[in-house]
Motif scaffolding. Structure first.
Motif, PDB file in Angstrom:
ATOM      1  N   LYS A 177       0.826  -1.198   0.000  1.00  0.00           N
ATOM      2  CA  LYS A 177       0.000   0.000   0.000  1.00  0.00           C
ATOM      3  C   LYS A 177       0.864   1.253   0.000  1.00  0.00           C
ATOM      4  N   ILE A 178       1.936   1.223   0.764  1.00  0.00           N
ATOM      5  CA  ILE A 178       2.825   2.379   0.797  1.00  0.00           C
ATOM      6  C   ILE A 178       3.402   2.632  -0.591  1.00  0.00           C
ATOM      7  N   GLU A 179       3.791   1.551  -1.258  1.00  0.00           N
ATOM      8  CA  GLU A 179       4.321   1.707  -2.606  1.00  0.00           C
ATOM      9  C   GLU A 179       3.262   2.291  -3.539  1.00  0.00           C
ATOM     10  N   GLU A 180       2.077   1.783  -3.423  1.00  0.00           N
ATOM     11  CA  GLU A 180       1.008   2.273  -4.291  1.00  0.00           C
ATOM     12  C   GLU A 180       0.776   3.769  -4.070  1.00  0.00           C
ATOM     13  N   ILE A 181       0.800   4.182  -2.829  1.00  0.00           N
ATOM     14  CA  ILE A 181       0.597   5.604  -2.538  1.00  0.00           C
ATOM     15  C   ILE A 181       1.743   6.421  -3.104  1.00  0.00           C
ATOM     16  N   ALA A 182       2.957   5.926  -2.918  1.00  0.00           N
ATOM     17  CA  ALA A 182       4.120   6.671  -3.385  1.00  0.00           C
ATOM     18  C   ALA A 182       4.082   6.861  -4.900  1.00  0.00           C
ATOM     19  N   PHE A 183       3.638   5.841  -5.612  1.00  0.00           N
ATOM     20  CA  PHE A 183       3.620   5.922  -7.074  1.00  0.00           C
ATOM     21  C   PHE A 183       2.396   6.660  -7.616  1.00  0.00           C
ATOM     22  N   THR A 184       1.261   6.395  -7.039  1.00  0.00           N
ATOM     23  CA  THR A 184       0.033   6.918  -7.635  1.00  0.00           C
ATOM     24  C   THR A 184      -0.577   8.044  -6.825  1.00  0.00           C
ATOM     25  N   ASN A 185       0.008   8.293  -5.655  1.00  0.00           N
ATOM     26  CA  ASN A 185      -0.496   9.346  -4.786  1.00  0.00           C
ATOM     27  C   ASN A 185      -1.908   9.067  -4.265  1.00  0.00           C
ATOM     28  N   ARG A 186      -2.371   7.857  -4.435  1.00  0.00           N
ATOM     29  CA  ARG A 186      -3.628   7.502  -3.797  1.00  0.00           C
ATOM     30  C   ARG A 186      -3.667   6.000  -3.540  1.00  0.00           C
ATOM     31  N   LEU A 187      -4.703   5.566  -2.899  1.00  0.00           N
ATOM     32  CA  LEU A 187      -4.800   4.161  -2.528  1.00  0.00           C
ATOM     33  C   LEU A 187      -6.187   3.682  -2.935  1.00  0.00           C
ATOM     34  N   ARG A 188      -6.192   2.660  -3.787  1.00  0.00           N
ATOM     35  CA  ARG A 188      -7.472   2.237  -4.350  1.00  0.00           C
ATOM     36  C   ARG A 188      -8.443   1.777  -3.269  1.00  0.00           C
ATOM     37  N   CYS A 189      -7.913   1.056  -2.273  1.00  0.00           N
ATOM     38  CA  CYS A 189      -8.869   0.549  -1.295  1.00  0.00           C
ATOM     39  C   CYS A 189      -9.401   1.676  -0.412  1.00  0.00           C
ATOM     40  N   LEU A 190      -8.672   2.814  -0.384  1.00  0.00           N
ATOM     41  CA  LEU A 190      -9.233   3.958   0.332  1.00  0.00           C
ATOM     42  C   LEU A 190     -10.352   4.589  -0.481  1.00  0.00           C
ATOM     43  N   ASP A 191     -10.151   4.636  -1.789  1.00  0.00           N
ATOM     44  CA  ASP A 191     -11.223   5.152  -2.644  1.00  0.00           C
ATOM     45  C   ASP A 191     -12.493   4.336  -2.412  1.00  0.00           C
ATOM     46  N   ASN A 192     -12.317   3.042  -2.304  1.00  0.00           N
ATOM     47  CA  ASN A 192     -13.483   2.202  -2.040  1.00  0.00           C
ATOM     48  C   ASN A 192     -14.049   2.463  -0.648  1.00  0.00           C
ATOM     49  N   ALA A 193     -13.131   2.630   0.284  1.00  0.00           N
ATOM     50  CA  ALA A 193     -13.593   2.850   1.654  1.00  0.00           C
ATOM     51  C   ALA A 193     -14.437   4.115   1.744  1.00  0.00           C
ATOM     52  N   ARG A 194     -14.053   5.110   0.939  1.00  0.00           N
ATOM     53  CA  ARG A 194     -14.795   6.372   0.983  1.00  0.00           C
ATOM     54  C   ARG A 194     -16.221   6.194   0.484  1.00  0.00           C
ATOM     55  N   LEU A 195     -16.416   5.149  -0.316  1.00  0.00           N
ATOM     56  CA  LEU A 195     -17.754   4.923  -0.841  1.00  0.00           C
ATOM     57  C   LEU A 195     -18.657   4.231   0.172  1.00  0.00           C
ATOM     58  N   GLU A 196     -18.040   3.663   1.174  1.00  0.00           N
ATOM     59  CA  GLU A 196     -18.841   2.941   2.156  1.00  0.00           C
ATOM     60  C   GLU A 196     -19.886   3.870   2.746  1.00  0.00           C
ATOM     61  N   PRO A 197     -21.095   3.402   2.817  1.00  0.00           N
ATOM     62  CA  PRO A 197     -22.099   4.224   3.460  1.00  0.00           C
ATOM     63  C   PRO A 197     -21.794   4.270   4.944  1.00  0.00           C
ATOM     64  N   ASN A 198     -21.223   5.366   5.415  1.00  0.00           N
ATOM     65  CA  ASN A 198     -20.968   5.364   6.860  1.00  0.00           C
ATOM     66  C   ASN A 198     -22.210   5.853   7.585  1.00  0.00           C
ATOM     67  N   ASP A 199     -22.544   5.072   8.493  1.00  0.00           N
ATOM     68  CA  ASP A 199     -23.809   5.234   9.167  1.00  0.00           C
ATOM     69  C   ASP A 199     -23.736   6.408  10.138  1.00  0.00           C
ATOM     70  N   HIS A 200     -24.282   7.499   9.715  1.00  0.00           N
ATOM     71  CA  HIS A 200     -24.184   8.695  10.556  1.00  0.00           C
ATOM     72  C   HIS A 200     -24.907   8.514  11.875  1.00  0.00           C
ATOM     73  N   VAL A 201     -25.968   7.770  11.839  1.00  0.00           N
ATOM     74  CA  VAL A 201     -26.698   7.538  13.084  1.00  0.00           C
ATOM     75  C   VAL A 201     -25.817   6.786  14.068  1.00  0.00           C
ATOM     76  N   LEU A 202     -25.196   5.743  13.554  1.00  0.00           N
ATOM     77  CA  LEU A 202     -24.312   4.969  14.427  1.00  0.00           C
ATOM     78  C   LEU A 202     -23.192   5.845  14.973  1.00  0.00           C
ATOM     79  N   GLN A 203     -22.598   6.627  14.082  1.00  0.00           N
ATOM     80  CA  GLN A 203     -21.500   7.491  14.519  1.00  0.00           C
ATOM     81  C   GLN A 203     -21.971   8.467  15.588  1.00  0.00           C
TER      82      GLN A 203
END
Length: 565
Positions: A294-320
């Motif tokens: 993951k560190i390598e991926e960030i260094a090369f592409t300046n982003r992390l694919r699994c973070l992009d996916n994580a951002r799509l997760e519906p985070n449950d505001h009620v739960l939070q």
DNA sequence: GCCCATTGTCC
DNA sequence: GGACAG
DNA sequence: GGGC
């Protein structure tokens, strides 16, 4: 999770077998015969698209309906119908009658995180061959549908489905199952870890040089400040990892989140060179193969694919929101969410709340606010005044983030002690006199956890300055002189630093708690120093003096503001 | 395949 | 004894 | 998720 995600991108989900069904998504592990048996079909209708579970994910990644006939989506045991009809342009439209229902891939709602579609976030293998609809060849949609031929509409087994839905909902806070294939698909490369071998040798030989190398990876051995952040050449990488860490923390995946936190700490220390390759990354403590990638991926592409996916997760505001209530943890918060409560008002009206939770809700904003250093001092001064009016030899120390030098604090942590005085004497004065007086004066507003008369040492509650109406969380720790040092370490933190100190102690056959450092601790599994339930309390080594505890543990002294891990 | 800190209080 | 907090 |  896959269903929820697909719905968000415009799919519709048919819970029974009907004319709107266009695609059948089959879980990995199921084969064609199982599917047809489940659907009570002899054979899959020609116009039906059956694909493996990776299909929706790829459609989302490519922002299009990819070719479902590709090998990678094939379901085991499924023999592609021998189609090649004369290719009629009209027939190449995707399922005309069905597309009006569900087959327009729509953008996810959270627009801010999207980017150009031509850089799909997949592995190299997938990225090099963007699937295309041009290769799709299927029979024209038949008018008499299979389910009509088989007679009755199939009585869908809704129990099973409901169970799956419930399960999916329960699982949605858990680790990102969705990304597993992403992460596993990369062939692992043999990594050079000779350095680590040497480190292990030292510890296995049980030789104990003054400062053996194996200790260096403990957080408490390194100095940490909040300051050395923007000069670090790895700052960008750290920021991305931090976001992943936060995400896992929000998902309540404690161990994954602490793994990221440890890796981030190692990377913070590496403030001379930018870590780019995974080989270099893996040399850092707490960075294994996967984090290194993951560190390598960030260094090369300046982003992390699994973070992009994580951002799509519906985070449950009620739960939070529920999680921010004092006295509410993950268990209770999810229970309430599943019971359908959507707001603090709901809880007040319908849920049965513990006393602490009632206070937590009534003072929700207060307790989630931070206060400046000056206010911490004012609260301490109020307590000190009352205490000194009783006996001027009582001491008050402000601990917590205040002592670590933080500009603002979430609560007020006070240690109360008195020379040559037993804990029970201190307790009596505080519980019987000081606390009641502070309540009478209107300073204390609520009790959240009172110390037990017999052996307690802590008091938690809420306080409020006469000049304010914001309640603050305030904690008293009652400490005999002989334990002041250990108590100060405990109450100064931060939590990571404490855990590291305690872990190091246990690795050395000792035990550290808020009362002191003990040696010759025997633990249940026979191994004296590693883990398991302890059989002996151990004999005291140090307790009254912070510095002596550091010394006895072999940890170089660290002032409070260097204990931020 | 298990551990990843430790203790006190609430319920 | 689990949940929660520090 | 890493270490052992």
């Amino acid at each position: 999770m896959r269903i929820v995600k697909a719905l968000k991108y415009g799919a519709t989900w048919q819970k029974d077998w009907n004319a709107r069904v266009t695609h059948i998504i089959v879980d990995r592990g199921m084969n064609y015969n199982q599917v047809t048996a489940f659907l009570k079909l002899q054979v899959l209708p020609n116009n039906m698209i059956m694909v493996g579970e990776g299909y929706p994910a790829d459609c989302i990644a490519y922002r299009m309906l990819v070719d479902p006939t590709q090998q990678r989506y094939q379901v085991a045991g499924y023999i592609k119908p021998a189609v090649p009809f004369a290719v009629d342009p009209a027939a190449r439209e995707v399922a005309p009658s069905a597309s009006s229902f569900s087959l327009q891939l729509k953008q996810a709602r959270r627009a801010g995180t999207r980017r150009e579609p031509q850089t799909p976030s997949r592995t190299e293998e997938a990225a090099s061959t963007p699937p295309t609809l041009e290769t799709v060849r299927r029979a024209p949609r038949s008018e008499n549908h299979a389910w009509e031929r088989t007679g009755d509409l199939i009585q869908q087994d809704s129990d099973e489905l409901d169970a799956a839905i419930r399960q999916a909902k329960e699982l949605q806070h858990l680790p990102l199952e969705f990304h597993k294939q992403d992460e596993d698909s990369r062939p692992s490369s043999p990594a050079g870890d000779e350095e680590d071998d040497e480190v292990e040798h030292v510890s296995k030989k049980a030789k104990m040089p003054p400062n053996p190398a194996w200790q260096d990876r403990f957080q408490c051995m390194q100095k940490h400040t909040s300051s050395d952040s923007l000069t670090n050449p790895n700052a960008a990488t750290i920021a991305v990892l931090q976001e992943m860490c936060d995400h896992y923390a929000a998902m309540r995946d404690e161990w994954r989140s602490t793994a990221y936190r440890r890796a981030i700490a190692s990377l913070c220390k590496e403030n001379t060179v930018r870590v780019v390759t995974k080989e270099d990354a893996q040399k850092l403590p707490f960075v294994g193969e996967r984090l290194a990638e993951k560190i390598e991926e960030i260094a090369f592409t300046n982003r992390l694919r699994c973070l992009d996916n994580a951002r799509l997760e519906p985070n449950d505001h009620v739960l939070q929101t529920f999680l921010k209530i004092h006295g509410v943890g993950f268990a209770q918060a999810s229970r309430w969410v599943s019971q359908g409560y959507r707001s603090l008002e709901d809880l007040l009206a319908k849920a049965n709340l513990s006393e602490n939770q009632k206070v937590g809700i009534a003072r929700f904003d207060d307790f989630n606010a931070r206060m400046p250093r000056a206010e911490v001092e004012e609260h301490a001064a109020v307590v000190r005044d009352v205490l000194h009016r009783i006996d001027a030899t009582f001491q008050i120390h402000i601990m917590g983030s205040y002592r670590r030098g933080a500009e603002s604090s979430a609560d007020i942590d006070l240690i109360i002690t008195r020379p040559s005085t037993s804990i029970s004497q201190i307790r009596t004065v505080i519980i019987d006199t000081v606390v009641p007086k502070l309540f009478n004066s209107g300073f204390l507003k609520a009790t959240l956890a009172a110390t037990s008369r017999a052996n307690g040492t802590k008091w938690h509650g809420a306080s409020c300055l006469p000049t304010s109406k914001t309640w603050r969380r305030i904690d008293f720790l009652l400490v005999p002189e002989s334990e002041l040092g250990a108590a100060m370490i405990y109450f100064t933190g931060n939590d990571i630093f404490n855990r590291s100190m305690r872990l190091l102690a246990s690795k050395k056959g000792m035990r550290l708690n808020q009362r002191g450092l003990y040696k010759d601790v025997m633990r249940g599994d026979g191994r004296p120093c590693s883990r398991g339930e302890k059989l002996t309390e151990g004999t005291p080594v140090a307790g009254s003096d912070e510095k002596k505890i550091f010394e006895a543990l072999g940890v170089p002294w660290r002032p409070p503001h260097h204990r931020i891990c």
